[in-house]
Design a protein around this motif. Structure first.
Motif, PDB file in Angstrom:
ATOM      1  N   PRO A   1       0.964  -1.219  -0.071  1.00 20.26           N
ATOM      2  CA  PRO A   1      -0.105   0.083   0.245  1.00 20.26           C
ATOM      3  C   PRO A   1       0.483   1.291  -0.008  1.00 20.26           C
ATOM      4  O   PRO A   1       1.727   1.360   0.766  1.00 20.26           O
ATOM      5  CB  PRO A   1      -1.037  -0.121   1.205  1.00 20.26           C
ATOM      6  N   TRP A   2       0.637   2.307  -0.753  1.00 19.85           N
ATOM      7  CA  TRP A   2       1.016   3.475  -0.680  1.00 19.85           C
ATOM      8  C   TRP A   2       0.234   4.572  -1.396  1.00 19.85           C
ATOM      9  O   TRP A   2      -0.830   4.711  -1.664  1.00 19.85           O
ATOM     10  CB  TRP A   2       2.072   3.876  -2.302  1.00 19.85           C
ATOM     11  N   TYR A   3       0.219   5.632  -0.947  1.00 15.78           N
ATOM     12  CA  TYR A   3      -0.449   6.581  -1.244  1.00 15.78           C
ATOM     13  C   TYR A   3       0.110   8.041  -1.555  1.00 15.78           C
ATOM     14  O   TYR A   3       1.217   8.316  -0.764  1.00 15.78           O
ATOM     15  CB  TYR A   3      -1.020   7.256  -0.399  1.00 15.78           C
ATOM     16  N   ASP A   4       0.128   8.525  -2.266  1.00 18.30           N
ATOM     17  CA  ASP A   4       1.241  10.258  -2.901  1.00 18.30           C
ATOM     18  C   ASP A   4      -0.165  10.822  -3.566  1.00 18.30           C
ATOM     19  O   ASP A   4      -0.069  11.353  -4.700  1.00 18.30           O
ATOM     20  CB  ASP A   4       1.945  10.103  -3.694  1.00 18.30           C
TER      21      ASP A   4
ATOM     22  N   GLY B   1       4.506   4.955   2.234  1.00 16.02           N
ATOM     23  CA  GLY B   1       3.968   3.603   1.961  1.00 16.02           C
ATOM     24  C   GLY B   1       3.973   2.795   3.448  1.00 16.02           C
ATOM     25  O   GLY B   1       5.099   3.228   4.255  1.00 16.02           O
ATOM     26  N   PHE B   2       3.308   2.182   2.678  1.00 13.54           N
ATOM     27  CA  PHE B   2       3.479   1.120   4.485  1.00 13.54           C
ATOM     28  C   PHE B   2       3.947  -0.489   3.972  1.00 13.54           C
ATOM     29  O   PHE B   2       3.494  -1.200   3.025  1.00 13.54           O
ATOM     30  CB  PHE B   2       2.093   0.252   4.378  1.00 13.54           C
ATOM     31  N   LEU B   3       4.859  -1.211   4.528  1.00 22.29           N
ATOM     32  CA  LEU B   3       5.967  -2.050   4.096  1.00 22.29           C
ATOM     33  C   LEU B   3       5.074  -3.233   4.675  1.00 22.29           C
ATOM     34  O   LEU B   3       6.014  -4.643   4.153  1.00 22.29           O
ATOM     35  CB  LEU B   3       7.018  -2.469   3.695  1.00 22.29           C
ATOM     36  N   GLY B   4       5.017  -3.209   5.971  1.00 23.91           N
ATOM     37  CA  GLY B   4       4.695  -4.319   6.981  1.00 23.91           C
ATOM     38  C   GLY B   4       4.155  -3.659   8.317  1.00 23.91           C
ATOM     39  O   GLY B   4       3.815  -2.347   8.647  1.00 23.91           O
ATOM     40  N   ASP B   5       3.864  -4.701   9.461  1.00 25.17           N
ATOM     41  CA  ASP B   5       2.789  -3.692  10.040  1.00 25.17           C
ATOM     42  C   ASP B   5       3.918  -3.829  11.998  1.00 25.17           C
ATOM     43  O   ASP B   5       3.542  -4.104  12.729  1.00 25.17           O
ATOM     44  CB  ASP B   5       1.918  -4.918  10.522  1.00 25.17           C
ATOM     45  N   ARG B   6       5.599  -4.079  11.266  1.00 20.25           N
ATOM     46  CA  ARG B   6       6.160  -4.675  12.538  1.00 20.25           C
ATOM     47  C   ARG B   6       7.351  -2.876  12.610  1.00 20.25           C
ATOM     48  O   ARG B   6       8.129  -3.102  11.862  1.00 20.25           O
ATOM     49  CB  ARG B   6       7.028  -5.712  13.012  1.00 20.25           C
ATOM     50  N   GLY B   7       7.282  -2.312  12.839  1.00 24.40           N
ATOM     51  CA  GLY B   7       8.461  -0.681  13.479  1.00 24.40           C
ATOM     52  C   GLY B   7       8.033   0.193  12.703  1.00 24.40           C
ATOM     53  O   GLY B   7       7.585  -0.306  11.332  1.00 24.40           O
TER      54      GLY B   7
ATOM     55  N   ASP C   1      -5.746  15.936   9.721  1.00 25.69           N
ATOM     56  CA  ASP C   1      -6.428  16.298   8.939  1.00 25.69           C
ATOM     57  C   ASP C   1      -5.567  15.281   7.764  1.00 25.69           C
ATOM     58  O   ASP C   1      -5.894  14.248   7.263  1.00 25.69           O
ATOM     59  CB  ASP C   1      -5.955  17.163   7.698  1.00 25.69           C
ATOM     60  N   VAL C   2      -4.065  14.542   7.638  1.00 25.67           N
ATOM     61  CA  VAL C   2      -3.170  13.606   7.450  1.00 25.67           C
ATOM     62  C   VAL C   2      -3.232  12.810   8.180  1.00 25.67           C
ATOM     63  O   VAL C   2      -3.862  11.511   7.665  1.00 25.67           O
ATOM     64  CB  VAL C   2      -1.960  14.338   7.127  1.00 25.67           C
ATOM     65  N   ILE C   3      -3.951  12.916   9.384  1.00 22.93           N
ATOM     66  CA  ILE C   3      -3.834  11.415  10.106  1.00 22.93           C
ATOM     67  C   ILE C   3      -5.270  10.768   9.614  1.00 22.93           C
ATOM     68  O   ILE C   3      -4.939   9.712   9.931  1.00 22.93           O
ATOM     69  CB  ILE C   3      -3.721  11.698  11.836  1.00 22.93           C
ATOM     70  N   LEU C   4      -6.214  11.420   9.297  1.00 20.63           N
ATOM     71  CA  LEU C   4      -7.413  11.295   9.216  1.00 20.63           C
ATOM     72  C   LEU C   4      -7.115  10.402   7.740  1.00 20.63           C
ATOM     73  O   LEU C   4      -8.037   9.537   7.254  1.00 20.63           O
ATOM     74  CB  LEU C   4      -8.520  12.546   9.901  1.00 20.63           C
ATOM     75  N   GLU C   5      -6.580  10.689   6.699  1.00 23.92           N
ATOM     76  CA  GLU C   5      -6.419  10.615   5.677  1.00 23.92           C
ATOM     77  C   GLU C   5      -5.214   9.527   5.250  1.00 23.92           C
ATOM     78  O   GLU C   5      -5.769   8.177   4.510  1.00 23.92           O
ATOM     79  CB  GLU C   5      -6.334  11.927   4.028  1.00 23.92           C
ATOM     80  N   VAL C   6      -4.671   9.541   5.717  1.00 22.38           N
ATOM     81  CA  VAL C   6      -3.515   8.548   6.149  1.00 22.38           C
ATOM     82  C   VAL C   6      -4.304   6.742   6.732  1.00 22.38           C
ATOM     83  O   VAL C   6      -4.528   6.143   6.169  1.00 22.38           O
ATOM     84  CB  VAL C   6      -2.686   8.227   7.512  1.00 22.38           C
ATOM     85  N   ALA C   7      -5.350   7.190   7.770  1.00 19.23           N
ATOM     86  CA  ALA C   7      -5.946   5.911   8.241  1.00 19.23           C
ATOM     87  C   ALA C   7      -7.615   5.860   7.397  1.00 19.23           C
ATOM     88  O   ALA C   7      -7.454   4.008   7.409  1.00 19.23           O
ATOM     89  CB  ALA C   7      -6.845   5.999   9.157  1.00 19.23           C
ATOM     90  N   ARG C   8      -7.661   6.669   6.331  1.00 15.64           N
ATOM     91  CA  ARG C   8      -8.097   5.893   5.026  1.00 15.64           C
ATOM     92  C   ARG C   8      -7.907   5.339   3.861  1.00 15.64           C
ATOM     93  O   ARG C   8      -7.956   4.606   3.354  1.00 15.64           O
ATOM     94  CB  ARG C   8      -9.270   7.517   4.823  1.00 15.64           C
ATOM     95  N   HIS C   9      -6.503   6.081   3.804  1.00 17.04           N
ATOM     96  CA  HIS C   9      -5.949   5.424   2.040  1.00 17.04           C
ATOM     97  C   HIS C   9      -4.937   4.700   3.005  1.00 17.04           C
ATOM     98  O   HIS C   9      -4.810   3.694   1.955  1.00 17.04           O
ATOM     99  CB  HIS C   9      -5.338   6.593   1.778  1.00 17.04           C
ATOM    100  N   LEU C  10      -4.380   4.005   3.825  1.00 15.84           N
ATOM    101  CA  LEU C  10      -3.283   2.714   4.368  1.00 15.84           C
ATOM    102  C   LEU C  10      -4.323   1.669   5.245  1.00 15.84           C
ATOM    103  O   LEU C  10      -5.100   2.740   5.945  1.00 15.84           O
ATOM    104  CB  LEU C  10      -2.124   4.026   3.734  1.00 15.84           C
ATOM    105  N   PRO C  11      -3.034   1.094   5.561  1.00 15.98           N
ATOM    106  CA  PRO C  11      -3.818  -0.168   6.363  1.00 15.98           C
ATOM    107  C   PRO C  11      -4.212   1.242   7.594  1.00 15.98           C
ATOM    108  O   PRO C  11      -2.597   1.173   8.509  1.00 15.98           O
ATOM    109  CB  PRO C  11      -2.358  -1.354   6.164  1.00 15.98           C
ATOM    110  N   ASN C  12      -4.818   0.648   8.732  1.00 16.85           N
ATOM    111  CA  ASN C  12      -5.092   1.291  10.079  1.00 16.85           C
ATOM    112  C   ASN C  12      -4.356   0.299  11.110  1.00 16.85           C
ATOM    113  O   ASN C  12      -3.766  -0.586  10.854  1.00 16.85           O
ATOM    114  CB  ASN C  12      -6.575   2.015   9.503  1.00 16.85           C
TER     115      ASN C  12
END
Length: 267
Positions: free
Chosen positions: A49-52, A59-65, A81-92
């Protein structure tokens, strides 16, 4: 007198952060956009997953660290606003590092923790510098075995305890080859002891993932690997986000503190 310096009414005045403004409008803008590219490139190449967008990239590569997943703010907008968008576009519900090139208000109410205000450091390509010398053999990474060596040094030498015990392909994989990033490893014989990466974007070189194993400390390994990454694209400036321990090393390579950025972590 004061009115003589005012622009004509209705004239558009650039702030330096408009999406369509050239990356080279300022060195800081180049550094911001290059770090945004760094945040997304590995995930994009790996099919993760990634967003630009205009305001941020991630960009999210994994769930560790948190260093596995980067979010970089590209405009001086409200971080909430960015934090909310990150939760919508990338894994929460996964950790990430949130890099903001401006001071921010307290974001703890959004579940983030303040990591600090590290300096953005910059080196101009024509700066006269005596190259550091190490007894390690510095090799550019060209295959998956060497890439795994680089990743091991980064995870164990930095260190990144969230990614231990070491398992390859948490941060690097074969899709890295052929992209804008180049990785080096410093070897003592066949033993990997130091690493650094150069990422080329927006007309600037971002130096990242500098790490040295304890056995190589005091051997100028970090300086030599940083120098190799810094000068990989010799005609353009280089930038990095410096740790407290790294700043004296970078200063000896003619890096200069430009300004402080802000780093938040979502644990």
């Amino acid at each position: 007198m004061a009115s003589s310096i005012l622009p004509p009414e209705g004239e558009s005045l650039a702030t330096g952060w408009e999406p369509d403004l050239t990356p080279t409008d300022s060195l800081v803008r180049q550094a911001v956009l290059a770090h945004a590219s760094w945040a997304t490139d590995a995930a994009r190449r790996a099919g993760k997953p990634w967003y630009d967008g205009d305001a941020w990239a991630g960009g999210f590569l994994g769930d560790r660290g948190p260093l596995t997943n980067w979010v970089v703010q590209k405009q001086p907008v409200d971080p909430a606003d960015v934090i909310l968008e990150v939760a919508r576009h990338l894994p929460n519900n996964v950790p990430y590092l949130y890099l903001i090139p401006w001071p921010t208000r307290d974001l703890r109410e959004h579940g983030l923790a303040l990591a600090g205000h590290p300096p953005l450091m910059l080196r101009f390509p024509d700066a006269a510098t005596t190259p550091p010398v190490t007894d390690l053999e510095i090799r550019e990474v060209t295959d998956e075995a060497d890439l795994a060596d680089a990743e091991r040094v980064l995870i164990e030498g930095y260190p990144l305890p969230e990614l231990q015990p070491f398992q390859p392909a948490a941060l690097y994989n074969a899709t890295f080859f052929g992209g804008p990033s180049t990785v080096w490893v410093g070897y003592d014989g066949d033993v990997p002891l130091a690493t650094a990466t150069a990422h080329n974007a927006a007309g600037i070189t971002v130096v990242e993932n500098v790490a040295v194993m304890p056995a190589a400390r005091g051997r100028r390994a970090g300086a030599a690997l940083t120098w190799t990454a810094t000068t990989h694209h010799p005609t353009q400036p280089a930038a990095l986000i410096a740790s407290d321990a790294g700043q004296p090393v970078y200063e000896r390579l003619n890096y200069h503190r430009l300004e402080r950025w802000t780093v938040w972590i979502r644990p």
